[in-house]
Design a protein around this motif. Structure first.
Motif, mmCIF file in Angstrom:
data_model
loop_
_atom_site.group_PDB
_atom_site.id
_atom_site.type_symbol
_atom_site.label_atom_id
_atom_site.label_comp_id
_atom_site.label_asym_id
_atom_site.label_seq_id
_atom_site.Cartn_x
_atom_site.Cartn_y
_atom_site.Cartn_z
ATOM 1 N N LYS A 133 36.619 39.490 46.420
ATOM 2 C CA LYS A 133 37.048 40.488 47.005
ATOM 3 C C LYS A 133 36.920 40.671 48.582
ATOM 4 C CE LYS A 133 36.312 43.816 43.458
ATOM 5 N NZ LYS A 133 35.350 44.962 42.901
ATOM 6 N N LEU A 159 39.335 43.266 50.344
ATOM 7 C CA LEU A 159 38.959 44.351 49.430
ATOM 8 C C LEU A 159 37.589 45.024 49.934
ATOM 9 C CD1 LEU A 159 40.766 43.308 46.347
ATOM 10 C CD2 LEU A 159 41.594 45.025 47.899
ATOM 11 N N PRO A 218 44.119 43.988 57.177
ATOM 12 C CA PRO A 218 43.999 44.616 56.055
ATOM 13 C C PRO A 218 44.719 43.673 54.717
ATOM 14 C CG PRO A 218 45.694 45.284 57.481
ATOM 15 C CD PRO A 218 45.003 44.391 58.191
ATOM 16 N N PRO A 219 43.902 44.028 53.625
ATOM 17 C CA PRO A 219 44.508 43.161 52.218
ATOM 18 C C PRO A 219 46.086 42.945 52.090
ATOM 19 C CG PRO A 219 43.261 45.325 51.770
ATOM 20 C CD PRO A 219 43.316 44.973 53.292
ATOM 21 N N GLU A 220 46.700 44.111 52.637
ATOM 22 C CA GLU A 220 48.291 43.787 52.459
ATOM 23 C C GLU A 220 48.968 42.987 53.156
ATOM 24 O OE1 GLU A 220 46.650 46.714 53.362
ATOM 25 O OE2 GLU A 220 47.738 47.926 54.463
ATOM 26 N N ALA A 265 46.679 37.147 50.817
ATOM 27 C CA ALA A 265 45.851 36.426 49.863
ATOM 28 C C ALA A 265 46.252 37.459 48.446
ATOM 29 C CB ALA A 265 44.344 36.647 50.069
ATOM 30 N N VAL A 266 46.763 36.850 47.230
ATOM 31 C CA VAL A 266 47.201 37.620 46.315
ATOM 32 C C VAL A 266 46.146 37.496 45.215
ATOM 33 C CG1 VAL A 266 49.613 38.064 46.488
ATOM 34 C CG2 VAL A 266 48.827 36.265 45.359
ATOM 35 N N LEU A 267 45.982 38.615 44.204
ATOM 36 C CA LEU A 267 44.868 38.380 43.379
ATOM 37 C C LEU A 267 45.390 38.502 41.923
ATOM 38 C CD1 LEU A 267 41.956 38.893 43.699
ATOM 39 C CD2 LEU A 267 41.754 41.159 43.615
ATOM 40 N N MET A 298 44.234 39.265 38.250
ATOM 41 C CA MET A 298 42.829 39.551 37.558
ATOM 42 C C MET A 298 42.998 39.088 36.306
ATOM 43 S SD MET A 298 40.785 41.385 39.437
ATOM 44 C CE MET A 298 40.673 42.648 40.541
#
Lengths: 346, 285
Positions: free
Chosen positions: A49, A54, A73-75, A79-81, A83
């Motif tokens: 995270k 995140l 910021p994450p967007e 880096a894509v997650l 799950m």
């Protein structure tokens, strides 16, 4: 191609006694696939995270290509997650799921449709574009999730337990697909898993994390054969640990003197050998007389519990071979020197 | 004894009670609304009451008022409830206390809320008196009418006050069940915080929030006591109108009273039906 650097990354949750991640330093080369491996609650998902943005680290740094991304910021981090289980948006079609990231970036409709269809083909799911996620099998959902992540052209791919939710017969297929796409696209990838097998079959290198601390980073094979600590050895299924002293190429312990492989360092230590490395019968060296104290059939192998004097050893043998070891009886085994490994004393 | 018979026998008392009281009452209502009344020696089944009702301007204004109250109360309660749930799901110091306070008025009866609003906001209420004391207004009539007013502001205030925690708790429970992973995935794919909320979280909690909203709508549409206490006398909300006609000394108004009540029930049922369809389509879409 992006190099990812974690520098003394630390996360302390408010009110927690110990940090969830404690000074994690790790370099992931361009295009490399590294697995963060550890039991649940060891802090590996927290680390993931922080890489994704995140969660802000308490201290330490995350850098992509040598540049710190803590302020990104994450967007916009790239880096894509992916799950566990895929987490496809249930109210959207498969095509809309795959096109989600492009839609958030405001790409034109035609382009989204075309690129989503291309990516679905690459994960070998053509013709499913109009289905709902609920109509897909678990393996298909996972592949759509992978397509949804890759279509945005990420710098870094983050996988959370990518194979755990799949049936055994689908794992191989998914593993091949992840490996193929990851290498073809050259995406630097970090995955987290609690499953040593999942880590071993997917990763170039494995980073073992126990209680928030990095124990060892190595190629999967080396984690099995040359663990750095007793905890690491135990995590990878090590069962045999005998304290003693190495001296002039021999290990002196309650098992008597054993010949060590070349290059073994002198001094006190903990001798370990993997259960499956113990061989039946007498050998050219390191032969032990043992008493069989237990035998358990495991399906593809049989586990024997052996008493060599006061030392208990565990061996895993093919069932046919193990049949000769009757519980309560006496037997001989030998420990090939190349399978012996001396850990630093506990 | 066969299992099926056993189950039927075991269920019989409950079914008799529910069936007898609910469907019995409903059936009597329907029969009366059709003008069949042995005591009055009525003329037999006729739709006269419904015809009169639909041509009656008072009924139509009441219907409009009731829809106005329900639509606005439900929309405000849903928006504020979801917004409150978004705040309460974050971790912060004192969150437990805040959540308890937020839910507290679930235990307070509507009637108490209505009386509170009267004490506070009527033209002779606390706020008006304070404003007078501070020299802001000259007399009670200068205070804007918030109760017994044209726009049913007092009624809507009570409903919003009372239903926000209800919808909020439902939304909060859904958000907690979903966890943060969905939004995390969306953020990584390039969604801003707002986009993740708009395109991922809200659609995911929509079915639950819709369900809670339908309950709120049906309740506010059919409830009597708040509009009776805080509403204008003309036009009155539909339930108030129904009760007034039911207790009218002129027994000839009875069929219309029953017809009014049945229209309330029918419209509520239609709302629930529309909701079920909407949600089914939402799940597929």
């Amino acid at each position: 191609m992006t190099r990812v650097t974690l520098d003394a990354l630390t996360a302390v949750y408010p009110g927690a006694a110990a940090p969830a991640v404690d000074g994690l330093t790790l370099e992931v080369a361009e295009g490399e696939l590294v697995a963060l491996l550890g039991p649940s609650g060891c802090g590996k998902t927290t680390a993931l995270k922080m890489v994704a943005g995140l969660l802000a680290p308490t201290s330490g740094d995350v850098a992509f290509g040598g540049r710190s991304v803590l302020e990104v910021p994450p967007e916009r981090r790239g880096a894509v997650l992916v799950m566990q289980g895929g987490l496809l948006f249930p109210y959207m079609s498969v095509a809309d799921n795959v096109g989600f990231g492009l839609r958030m970036r405001g790409r034109p409709r035609d382009e989204i449709r075309r690129r989503a269809a291309d990516m679905l083909e690459r994960v070998r799911l053509p013709g499913l574009a109009d289905r709902r996620p609920a109509e897909l099998s678990g393996g298909q959902q996972q592949r759509v999730a992978l397509a949804r992540a890759l279509v945005v052209g990420p710098k870094v791919l983050l996988l959370d337990e990518p194979l755990s939710s799949l049936d055994a017969h689908l794992r191989g297929e998914m593993r091949d697909l992840i490996r193929e796409l990851q290498q073809e696209l050259g995406i630097t990838t970090i995955m987290v898993t609690h499953d040593q097998e999942e880590a071993a079959i997917l990763a170039d290198r494995v980073a073992l994390i126990l209680q928030g601390r990095l124990q060892q980073v190595d190629a999967p094979r080396a984690m099995y054969d040359r663990p750095a600590t007793e905890a690491a050895a135990r995590f990878f299924g090590g069962r045999n640990f005998v304290p003693g002293t190495a001296e002039g190429g021999r290990f002196l312990s309650a098992l008597g003197p054993l010949v060590l492989p070349e290059g073994a360092r002198d001094g006190p230590g903990l001798l370990t050998i993997r259960p499956e490395a113990i061989r039946p019968g007498a050998g050219p060296e390191n032969t032990l007389a043992v008493r069989v104290t237990g035998r358990a059939f495991l399906g593809t192998a049989t586990r024997l519990t052996l008493a060599a004097g006061d030392v208990t050893l565990e061996a895993v043998l093919p069932p046919d071979t193990a049949d000769a070891f009757a519980p309560g009886g006496a037997a001989e085994v030998h420990l090939p020197r190349c399978a012996l490994w001396v850990l630093p004393p506990a | 004894m066969s299992d099926r018979l056993k189950i039927a026998l075991l269920l019989a008392p409950a079914l008799l009670l529910v069936g007898g009281l609910f469907f019995g009452g409903l059936a009597v209502g329907v029969v009366r609304s059709l003008g069949v009344s042995p005591a009055l020696g009525g003329a037999g089944p006729t739709l006269a009451a419904y015809r009169t009702l639909l041509a009656d301007p008072e009924f139509l204004r009441s219907l409009a008022l009731s829809l106005h109250i329900s639509v606005i109360s439900t929309a405000l309660a849903a928006i504020i409830g979801v917004a409150a749930a978004l705040l309460l799901r974050r971790t912060f110091v004192g969150r437990g206390v805040a959540t308890v306070l937020f839910q507290l008025n679930l235990t307070v009866p509507h009637l108490v809320g209505a009386i509170g609003i009267l004490y506070l906001l009527s033209q002779s209420g606390l706020v008006a008196r304070a404003a007078h004391g501070a020299g802001l207004i000259g007399g009670p009539a200068d205070f804007p009418p918030l109760t017994h007013d044209r726009w049913a502001i007092g009624i809507i205030l009570v409903y919003v006050w009372k239903e926000v925690p209800f919808i909020g708790i439902v939304a909060l429970a859904q958000m907690q069940a979903l966890g943060e992973d969905w939004e995390s995935v969306a953020r990584g794919l390039g969604a801003s915080r707002w986009q993740a909320l708009r395109h991922v979280l809200l659609p995911l909690i929509l079915p639950g929030v819709l369900a809670a909203s339908v309950i709120v709508f049906a309740f506010t549409f059919g409830a009597y006591e708040i509009p009776a206490l805080l509403g204008q006398s003309y036009p009155a909300a539909l339930p108030v109108l129904a009760w007034r006609r039911f207790t009218d000394p002129d027994l000839a108004a009875r069929p219309e009273a029953m017809a009014t009540a049945l229209v309330i029930a029918l419209l509520s049922a239609a709302m629930i039906w529309a909701y079920v369809r909407l949600v089914r389509r939402g799940v597929r879409a």
